[in-house]
Enzyme design. Structure first.
Site, short mmCIF file in Angstrom:
data_model
loop_
_atom_site.label_atom_id
_atom_site.label_comp_id
_atom_site.label_asym_id
_atom_site.label_seq_id
_atom_site.Cartn_x
_atom_site.Cartn_y
_atom_site.Cartn_z
N PRO A 90 0.81 -1.22 0.00
CA PRO A 90 0.00 0.00 0.00
C PRO A 90 0.84 1.27 0.00
CG PRO A 90 -0.85 -1.56 1.61
CD PRO A 90 0.47 -2.09 1.15
N GLU A 117 1.23 -8.10 9.05
CA GLU A 117 1.28 -6.66 9.27
C GLU A 117 2.16 -5.94 8.26
OE1 GLU A 117 0.65 -2.90 10.91
OE2 GLU A 117 -0.43 -4.78 11.15
N ARG A 155 -0.38 -8.55 -21.18
CA ARG A 155 -1.18 -8.22 -22.36
C ARG A 155 -0.47 -7.25 -23.30
NH1 ARG A 155 -4.08 -3.54 -22.23
NH2 ARG A 155 -5.82 -4.45 -23.37
N ASP A 170 -6.15 1.94 -25.37
CA ASP A 170 -6.69 1.83 -24.01
C ASP A 170 -6.62 3.16 -23.25
OD1 ASP A 170 -7.14 -0.81 -24.35
OD2 ASP A 170 -5.27 -1.46 -23.44
#
Length: 246
Positions: A90, A117, A155, A170
């Site tokens: 994160p 954690e 991809r 895209d």
């Protein structure tokens, strides 16, 4: 491209990598997947890969040894001796298409999927080349994030999509990034845990953690300061951190 994935739950990847474009990529020899359980590299009889954090606190922290040794083993067998080692976290940089395009040019990617954690900070400092976050939220582990990144990269490899022009068209609780984590051993191959975490002085430990959280947020996501209100003590610490950074 060689893609190695270090995880404690290798079975999570069997369905994803064996379907759709990810499977077609292997059939076209564009990519080779290797999913590794890094618990196999634990050097203790119980195969434990985590331990309690120095300084106390909730949760468990992944130990450095299994991941250091797993990455070293993968590098030793690899044709490319300089793979990109990607930590799903994160606290990493926000993942965007430009990053996918950058990674798609590499020959070898190693993904580290954590649980618990957090990671011992020495993994970040001495093993990892890239830290990636797929968004400002927390998952139970890095596996789903790795799947997202792998899919978006594979991809883009030549001949994977039927039409090569397709991809060209895209189109947190405190509000701060978390402080670094460390666990045993205190001295791992000459890389040492900060002395304050070994002191047993919880006041000093808490102050260190607050300052490091401010430092990491200032260096990596300064935009987050616009969304939170700091206490008077945090404002004081932030001024100290800014002086250090400057």
């Amino acid at each position: 491209m060689q893609i190695d994935i270090l995880t404690l739950f290798p079975e999570m990847f069997s369905g994803v990598l064996g379907q759709s474009m990810l499977q077609k990529a292997t059939e076209k020899s564009a990519v080779n997947y290797n999913v590794v359980n890094f618990r196999d590299f634990a050097d203790n009889k119980h195969s434990t890969v985590d331990d309690y954090p120095y300084g106390g606190g909730a949760g468990m922290v992944l130990k450095p040894q299994p991941i250091f040794d797993a990455v070293a083993a993968l590098k030793e067998k690899a044709e490319s001796k300089q793979p990109r080692v990607i930590l799903l976290c994160p606290q990493g940089e926000r993942y965007e298409q430009k990053k996918a395009e950058e990674l798609a040019k590499e020959e070898h990617l190693i993904f580290i999927c954590g649980h618990y954690e957090g990671y011992d900070e020495r993994i970040r400092e001495y093993v990892v080349t890239d830290e990636i976050s797929i968004g400002d939220y927390v998952l139970t582990g890095g596996e789903l994030g790795a799947m997202v990144v792998v899919d978006s990269v594979v991809r883009l490899l030549p001949e994977v999509l039927g039409n090569q022009e397709s991809h060209m068209k895209d189109s947190f609780s405190t509000g701060l990034l978390e402080h670094p984590h460390y666990t045993r051993p205190a001295d791992f191959r000459g890389m040492k845990v900060p002395e304050v975490l070994l002191s047993g002085n919880h006041k000093f430990i808490e102050e260190w953690r607050n300052k490091e959280a401010l430092r990491r947020t200032l260096q990596r996501r300064p935009d987050l300061f616009d969304k939170i209100k700091l206490t008077a003590e945090q404002e004081k610490w932030l001024k100290e951190v800014k002086k250090d950074v400057e």
